[in-house]
Design a protein around this motif. Structure first.
Motif, PDB file in Angstrom:
ATOM      1  N   LYS A 141       0.834  -1.205   0.000  1.00 17.96           N
ATOM      2  CA  LYS A 141       0.000   0.000   0.000  1.00 17.96           C
ATOM      3  C   LYS A 141       0.868   1.255   0.000  1.00 17.96           C
ATOM      4  O   LYS A 141       0.587   2.214  -0.722  1.00 17.96           O
ATOM      5  CB  LYS A 141      -0.954  -0.005   1.199  1.00 17.96           C
ATOM      6  CG  LYS A 141      -2.063  -1.036   1.068  1.00 17.96           C
ATOM      7  CD  LYS A 141      -2.974  -1.025   2.282  1.00 17.96           C
ATOM      8  CE  LYS A 141      -4.084  -2.050   2.122  1.00 17.96           C
ATOM      9  NZ  LYS A 141      -5.025  -2.028   3.258  1.00 17.96           N
TER      10      LYS A 141
ATOM     11  N   PRO B 294      -1.776  -5.112  -8.388  1.00 16.86           N
ATOM     12  CA  PRO B 294      -3.194  -4.936  -8.048  1.00 16.86           C
ATOM     13  C   PRO B 294      -3.981  -4.256  -9.166  1.00 16.86           C
ATOM     14  O   PRO B 294      -3.429  -3.554 -10.010  1.00 16.86           O
ATOM     15  CB  PRO B 294      -3.161  -4.042  -6.808  1.00 16.86           C
ATOM     16  CG  PRO B 294      -1.801  -4.214  -6.249  1.00 16.86           C
ATOM     17  CD  PRO B 294      -0.904  -4.442  -7.435  1.00 16.86           C
TER      18      PRO B 294
ATOM     19  N   SER C 134      -8.354  -1.312  -6.961  1.00 19.91           N
ATOM     20  CA  SER C 134      -7.616  -1.532  -5.711  1.00 19.91           C
ATOM     21  C   SER C 134      -6.574  -0.444  -5.500  1.00 19.91           C
ATOM     22  O   SER C 134      -6.403   0.063  -4.390  1.00 19.91           O
ATOM     23  CB  SER C 134      -6.933  -2.902  -5.720  1.00 19.91           C
ATOM     24  OG  SER C 134      -7.896  -3.932  -5.686  1.00 19.91           O
TER      25      SER C 134
ATOM     26  N   ARG D 223      -8.304   2.692  -4.237  1.00 24.10           N
ATOM     27  CA  ARG D 223      -8.673   2.605  -2.812  1.00 24.10           C
ATOM     28  C   ARG D 223      -7.444   2.729  -1.917  1.00 24.10           C
ATOM     29  O   ARG D 223      -7.477   3.404  -0.889  1.00 24.10           O
ATOM     30  CB  ARG D 223      -9.402   1.289  -2.534  1.00 24.10           C
ATOM     31  CG  ARG D 223     -10.845   1.269  -3.005  1.00 24.10           C
ATOM     32  CD  ARG D 223     -11.585   0.037  -2.500  1.00 24.10           C
ATOM     33  NE  ARG D 223     -11.003  -1.213  -2.970  1.00 24.10           N
ATOM     34  CZ  ARG D 223     -11.309  -1.801  -4.132  1.00 24.10           C
ATOM     35  NH1 ARG D 223     -12.176  -1.242  -4.938  1.00 24.10           N
ATOM     36  NH2 ARG D 223     -10.748  -2.939  -4.471  1.00 24.10           N
TER      37      ARG D 223
END
Length: 149
Positions: A66, A89, A93, A96
């Motif tokens: 992330k 990803p 995704s 987000r």
């Protein structure tokens, strides 16, 4: 009237995810993400609790991934689809993840550790004078620097 048949569930596919922390050296990490491995780990550890997914049932994105996704987006301005293509990803995704991570980075608990602004008129004047003396920059009152403990 004929009864509609339920649509079969679409099979979810997961692309392989790159682990750039293992693949790239510090020079390449800085070039692509603006931080070296230690910097990426520092940011990840600072946000880990809030970035961890409660389950890994659906191939949850790790806190490290992330942070890497967000740094790549912020460092390059690359489209989210390209970041997904580079790292694995899907674009939704990636979207987000970026929103979640940027919101955490901008939260007062994190931002105030690194962004300092004077609060009184005297402190503002003193800071302006200091920056003028250091680098001949007029009107500067704040800096981004080391975290306070």
């Amino acid at each position: 009237m004929a009864q509609q048949q339920p649509q079969p569930r679409r099979v979810r596919t997961f692309r392989p995810r790159r682990n750039v922390l293992d693949e790239l050296g510090d020079t390449e990490l800085i070039k692509r993400y603006r931080l070296d491995r230690a910097g990426i780990i520092f940011v990840t550890e600072m946000l880990r609790g809030a970035l961890e997914s409660p389950t890994s049932r659906t191939m949850a994105i790790s806190p490290e991934m992330k942070v890497v996704i967000t740094l790549r987006y912020l460092a390059t301005g690359k489209m989210q689809l390209c970041n997904g293509d580079d790292l694995g990803p899907s674009q939704p995704s990636v979207s987000r993840v970026i929103a979640q991570t940027v919101e955490l980075l901008a939260s007062p608990a994190i931002a105030t550790r690194f962004i300092k602004f004077p609060r009184t008129r005297q402190e503002i004047q003193r800071r302006q004078n200091e920056f003028m003396a250091i680098s001949n920059f007029p009107g500067i009152v704040g800096t981004i620097g080391e975290p306070t403990l």
